[in-house]
Design a protein around this motif. Structure first.
Motif, PDB file in Angstrom:
ATOM      1  N   ARG A   1       0.842  -1.199   0.000  1.00 27.28           N
ATOM      2  CA  ARG A   1       0.000   0.000   0.000  1.00 27.28           C
ATOM      3  C   ARG A   1       0.882   1.256   0.000  1.00 27.28           C
ATOM      4  O   ARG A   1       2.056   1.220   0.391  1.00 27.28           O
ATOM      5  N   PRO A   2       0.317   2.409  -0.390  1.00 27.25           N
ATOM      6  CA  PRO A   2       1.102   3.652  -0.399  1.00 27.25           C
ATOM      7  C   PRO A   2       1.349   4.165   1.016  1.00 27.25           C
ATOM      8  O   PRO A   2       0.623   3.835   1.956  1.00 27.25           O
ATOM      9  N   ARG A   3       2.388   4.972   1.145  1.00 25.02           N
ATOM     10  CA  ARG A   3       2.637   5.655   2.416  1.00 25.02           C
ATOM     11  C   ARG A   3       1.620   6.795   2.526  1.00 25.02           C
ATOM     12  O   ARG A   3       1.503   7.621   1.627  1.00 25.02           O
ATOM     13  N   LEU A   4       0.895   6.854   3.634  1.00 23.39           N
ATOM     14  CA  LEU A   4      -0.200   7.812   3.800  1.00 23.39           C
ATOM     15  C   LEU A   4       0.257   9.013   4.631  1.00 23.39           C
ATOM     16  O   LEU A   4       0.794   8.862   5.732  1.00 23.39           O
ATOM     17  N   TYR A   5       0.017  10.202   4.075  1.00 25.22           N
ATOM     18  CA  TYR A   5       0.348  11.450   4.766  1.00 25.22           C
ATOM     19  C   TYR A   5      -0.872  12.367   4.759  1.00 25.22           C
ATOM     20  O   TYR A   5      -1.752  12.253   3.893  1.00 25.22           O
ATOM     21  N   LEU A   6      -0.886  13.311   5.697  1.00 21.12           N
ATOM     22  CA  LEU A   6      -1.933  14.320   5.791  1.00 21.12           C
ATOM     23  C   LEU A   6      -1.329  15.709   5.582  1.00 21.12           C
ATOM     24  O   LEU A   6      -0.165  15.938   5.912  1.00 21.12           O
ATOM     25  N   HIS A   7      -2.141  16.594   5.036  1.00 23.25           N
ATOM     26  CA  HIS A   7      -1.689  17.975   4.875  1.00 23.25           C
ATOM     27  C   HIS A   7      -2.870  18.935   4.962  1.00 23.25           C
ATOM     28  O   HIS A   7      -3.989  18.608   4.559  1.00 23.25           O
ATOM     29  N   GLY A   8      -2.605  20.118   5.491  1.00 20.54           N
ATOM     30  CA  GLY A   8      -3.611  21.171   5.526  1.00 20.54           C
ATOM     31  C   GLY A   8      -2.951  22.510   5.770  1.00 20.54           C
ATOM     32  O   GLY A   8      -1.908  22.595   6.437  1.00 20.54           O
ATOM     33  N   LEU A   9      -3.537  23.543   5.210  1.00 23.76           N
ATOM     34  CA  LEU A   9      -3.089  24.922   5.411  1.00 23.76           C
ATOM     35  C   LEU A   9      -4.215  25.702   6.068  1.00 23.76           C
ATOM     36  O   LEU A   9      -5.381  25.583   5.675  1.00 23.76           O
ATOM     37  N   SER A  10      -3.871  26.500   7.075  1.00 25.00           N
ATOM     38  CA  SER A  10      -4.831  27.392   7.712  1.00 25.00           C
ATOM     39  C   SER A  10      -5.968  26.582   8.350  1.00 25.00           C
ATOM     40  O   SER A  10      -5.710  25.661   9.133  1.00 25.00           O
ATOM     41  N   LEU A  11      -7.218  26.883   8.026  1.00 22.51           N
ATOM     42  CA  LEU A  11      -8.334  26.113   8.562  1.00 22.51           C
ATOM     43  C   LEU A  11      -8.232  24.653   8.143  1.00 22.51           C
ATOM     44  O   LEU A  11      -8.682  23.755   8.861  1.00 22.51           O
ATOM     45  N   GLY A  12      -7.623  24.399   6.993  1.00 26.08           N
ATOM     46  CA  GLY A  12      -7.387  23.029   6.563  1.00 26.08           C
ATOM     47  C   GLY A  12      -6.472  22.283   7.519  1.00 26.08           C
ATOM     48  O   GLY A  12      -6.652  21.085   7.771  1.00 26.08           O
ATOM     49  N   ALA A  13      -5.465  22.975   8.068  1.00 27.31           N
ATOM     50  CA  ALA A  13      -4.573  22.347   9.046  1.00 27.31           C
ATOM     51  C   ALA A  13      -5.327  21.989  10.321  1.00 27.31           C
ATOM     52  O   ALA A  13      -5.118  20.920  10.911  1.00 27.31           O
ATOM     53  N   LEU A  14      -6.213  22.885  10.749  1.00 24.05           N
ATOM     54  CA  LEU A  14      -7.010  22.615  11.949  1.00 24.05           C
ATOM     55  C   LEU A  14      -7.920  21.415  11.742  1.00 24.05           C
ATOM     56  O   LEU A  14      -7.977  20.508  12.588  1.00 24.05           O
ATOM     57  N   ASN A  15      -8.639  21.379  10.627  1.00 29.01           N
ATOM     58  CA  ASN A  15      -9.566  20.275  10.387  1.00 29.01           C
ATOM     59  C   ASN A  15      -8.842  18.968  10.088  1.00 29.01           C
ATOM     60  O   ASN A  15      -9.345  17.895  10.413  1.00 29.01           O
ATOM     61  N   SER A  16      -7.673  19.061   9.470  1.00 29.19           N
ATOM     62  CA  SER A  16      -6.872  17.857   9.256  1.00 29.19           C
ATOM     63  C   SER A  16      -6.440  17.263  10.597  1.00 29.19           C
ATOM     64  O   SER A  16      -6.484  16.048  10.805  1.00 29.19           O
ATOM     65  N   ASP A  17      -6.030  18.131  11.518  1.00 32.16           N
ATOM     66  CA  ASP A  17      -5.640  17.685  12.854  1.00 32.16           C
ATOM     67  C   ASP A  17      -6.815  17.030  13.579  1.00 32.16           C
ATOM     68  O   ASP A  17      -6.649  16.043  14.305  1.00 32.16           O
ATOM     69  N   ARG A  18      -8.025  17.563  13.378  1.00 31.69           N
ATOM     70  CA  ARG A  18      -9.202  17.043  14.059  1.00 31.69           C
ATOM     71  C   ARG A  18      -9.858  15.869  13.336  1.00 31.69           C
ATOM     72  O   ARG A  18     -10.853  15.325  13.821  1.00 31.69           O
ATOM     73  N   SER A  19      -9.307  15.480  12.197  1.00 36.38           N
ATOM     74  CA  SER A  19      -9.962  14.467  11.376  1.00 36.38           C
ATOM     75  C   SER A  19      -9.798  13.049  11.916  1.00 36.38           C
ATOM     76  O   SER A  19     -10.520  12.141  11.491  1.00 36.38           O
ATOM     77  N   PHE A  20      -8.882  12.839  12.831  1.00 35.98           N
ATOM     78  CA  PHE A  20      -8.641  11.479  13.324  1.00 35.98           C
ATOM     79  C   PHE A  20      -8.472  11.496  14.836  1.00 35.98           C
ATOM     80  O   PHE A  20      -8.135  12.511  15.447  1.00 35.98           O
ATOM     81  N   ASP A  21      -8.713  10.338  15.418  1.00 38.15           N
ATOM     82  CA  ASP A  21      -8.473  10.108  16.841  1.00 38.15           C
ATOM     83  C   ASP A  21      -7.248   9.211  16.949  1.00 38.15           C
ATOM     84  O   ASP A  21      -7.202   8.137  16.349  1.00 38.15           O
TER      85      ASP A  21
END
Length: 540
Positions: free
Chosen positions: A354-374
């Motif tokens: 499988r591919p290596r999985l990464y997350l990214h977000g800028l501004s409000l995207g960074a906040l929601n990316s951080d909150r997207s998982f437990d």
């Protein structure tokens, strides 16, 4: 002097002081209209503090000057206010230019004092009208309650009820309802916008005839995201070896009715185009408007030689600063739905293929990316890491790490537990500064000390933020000072409408994304000469 008598002298003095302090430099340069807005709000806030102080003085029955002395005080106050206001207005240009020089911007000829003064008076008049409307409401309620309780009790009850009523109107109607109405209006408008971007002919592209997602349903930001980025030919020419076209998947807000349905569409499209066969899968949470920063995506696609797929789902049409100030949870439902769908499928695949999985977000995207998982849901099978740029002040993770940073590291570039999991970088220091001991699960923050979205702090209303302590960030003006109430208003204005070139404020430069992605992912086959060549490519 009759017109002055209708106002609080103490209020005018404090209002003028706040007005003058609002002209001092903050994190980023401010346009004249924005400066006028913040000056008007600052003057109103100062007037309110002064008015309350004088009311409290009279209520406690402290001595007051006689009519003749009072008239002299008012005259001196009028002259003093005029001198202070004019002096600071003329000094404001130099202050703004000091920030512009620090950021490599051209100097301006003046802050347009007439524009600032007129805006200040208009804002003050509006605030005064609201205050007097509140007083009328309070008096009306107080008189009604005097039939049943003592006068002072009725005054207290009237104030409390009036305050709750006004706040309910402001928060429930002016803020939340207006936010929803504006977002829906932008959504319908976006659906009607016709641009000159042609529908993709390649069946493996999102929006093509073979796609599960209609081209128009991508929205303006989605169509732009899919149509741009490096091509296989450009990547091949740069690397001198065959390279595939990066895969990009985007789901617009109009593509489905619910966040879960949009997340399902995104997953099916990822499967259709073969995204899980790439070496890297990047889950991107866009900004409030649905925008994905090309400086972030283009650079990582070059670093991965095209062997990468990225996916994003839109959740709003509103600018991130507006959503952050009014409603910080905007978009988190979509981010969680997308992460859940993608992660569940990804974690079901064989680990060695499988591919290596990464997350990214800028501004409000960074906040929601951080909150997207437990973290407890992924601890047994974590993704590789995340790059969050311009993390907003509302981020619980960012605030916690910054607050508990290692001793001796500044708040604008923290070091946390020797960089074992979380690392920070800016224009002058990369992710490798924390040493070689970065574990397999990595969180990276790219932030500038001059970014108001990151360093706005509601507590700056009454206390000096930690990032203002010495030593300061390299892109923060040495003339910046903390003033109660005023500094918070300045930072809010910087966040909402400040302007800065790439590499400063909330505008993140491609060259710094290159350093961030390279430090986070450590792609193989890159030499220092190759990285310099890539930086030069994006500098053009």
């Amino acid at each position: 002097m009759g017109w002055i008598g209708r106002f609080s002298v103490v209020g005018l003095l404090l209002g003028t002081l706040f007005f003058a302090l609002s002209l001092t430099p903050s994190l980023v340069p401010r346009p004249p209209l924005v400066q006028g807005l913040i000056a008007g709000i600052s003057f109103s806030a100062g007037y309110a503090v002064g008015f309350f102080g004088r009311w409290l003085w009279d209520y406690l029955e402290f001595p007051v000057p006689g009519p003749r002395i009072g008239w002299i005080i008012k005259l001196l106050a009028a002259v003093g206010c005029a001198v202070v206001a004019v002096t600071f207005l003329f000094q404001a240009t130099e202050w703004q230019n000091s920030v512009r020089t620090l950021m490599g911007m051209e100097e301006i000829g003046g802050v347009q004092p007439v524009t600032v003064a007129v805006m200040t008076l208009l804002i003050f008049a509006l605030m005064l009208f609201i205050a007097r409307l509140f007083r009328r409401t309070f008096r009306f309620l107080s008189k009604r309650f005097q039939r049943f309780v003592a006068p002072r009790v009725s005054h207290l009850v009237g104030i409390v009820i009036a305050a709750v009523l006004f706040w309910s109107v402001i928060d429930g109607v002016v803020f939340t309802l207006a936010l929803r109405v504006a977002d829906n209006s932008y959504q319908h408008l976006d659906a009607l916008i016709e641009d000159d971007l042609p529908r993709p002919a390649d069946p493996l592209q999102v929006g093509s005839a073979s796609s599960f997602i209609d081209w128009q349903d991508l929205g303006r930001q989605g169509r732009n995201f899919i149509s741009t980025g490096p091509t296989a030919a450009e990547l091949t020419a740069f690397h001198g070896a065959p390279a595939p076209t990066p895969i990009r998947v985007y789901v617009g807000l109009n593509a489905a009715a619910t966040p879960d349905a949009r997340a399902h569409l995104a997953l099916e499209e990822l499967k259709r185009v073969g995204a899980f066969e790439r070496s890297v899968l990047l889950l991107v949470t866009p900004t409030g408007t649905g925008w994905v920063d090309p400086a972030a995506l283009d650079t990582v696609e070059y670093l991965q030689r095209g062997d990468i797929a990225s996916v994003a789902a839109q959740y709003s049409y509103l600018p991130s600063p507006l959503s952050l100030i009014v409603e910080g949870d905007y978009g988190v439902e979509t981010a969680r739905a997308l992460f859940g769908k993608v992660y569940d499928y990804w974690s079901s695949l064989p680990r060695d293929s499988r591919p290596r999985l990464y997350l990214h977000g800028l501004s409000l995207g960074a906040l929601n990316s951080d909150r997207s998982f437990d973290v407890y849901d992924i601890i047994n099978d974590p993704f590789r890491g995340a790059l969050w740029s311009g993390p907003p002040f509302r981020s619980d993770t960012w605030r916690s790490v910054t607050r508990e940073r290692d001793s001796g590291s500044p708040a604008w570039l923290p070091r946390f537990r020797d960089g074992a999991v979380v690392r920070f970088m800016n224009q002058e220091q990369g992710l490798d500064a924390a040493g070689p001991g970065w574990g397999p699960f990595r969180i990276a923050y790219l932030q500038y000390a001059s970014d108001p979205v990151t360093f706005f702090d509601p507590q700056s209303l009454y206390s000096r933020p930690a990032w203002m302590q010495e030593p300061r960030g390299p892109d923060v003006s040495p003339d910046l000072r903390w003033y109660p109430i005023v500094t918070m208003l300045q930072l809010a204005a910087d966040m909402a409408a400040g302007e800065a070139p790439p590499g400063f404020g909330h505008t993140y430069a491609a060259e710094h994304y290159i350093e961030a992605w390279y430090g986070l992912m450590e792609p193989e086959g890159w030499t220092d000469a190759d990285l310099r060549r890539l930086r030069a490519r994006f500098a053009q």
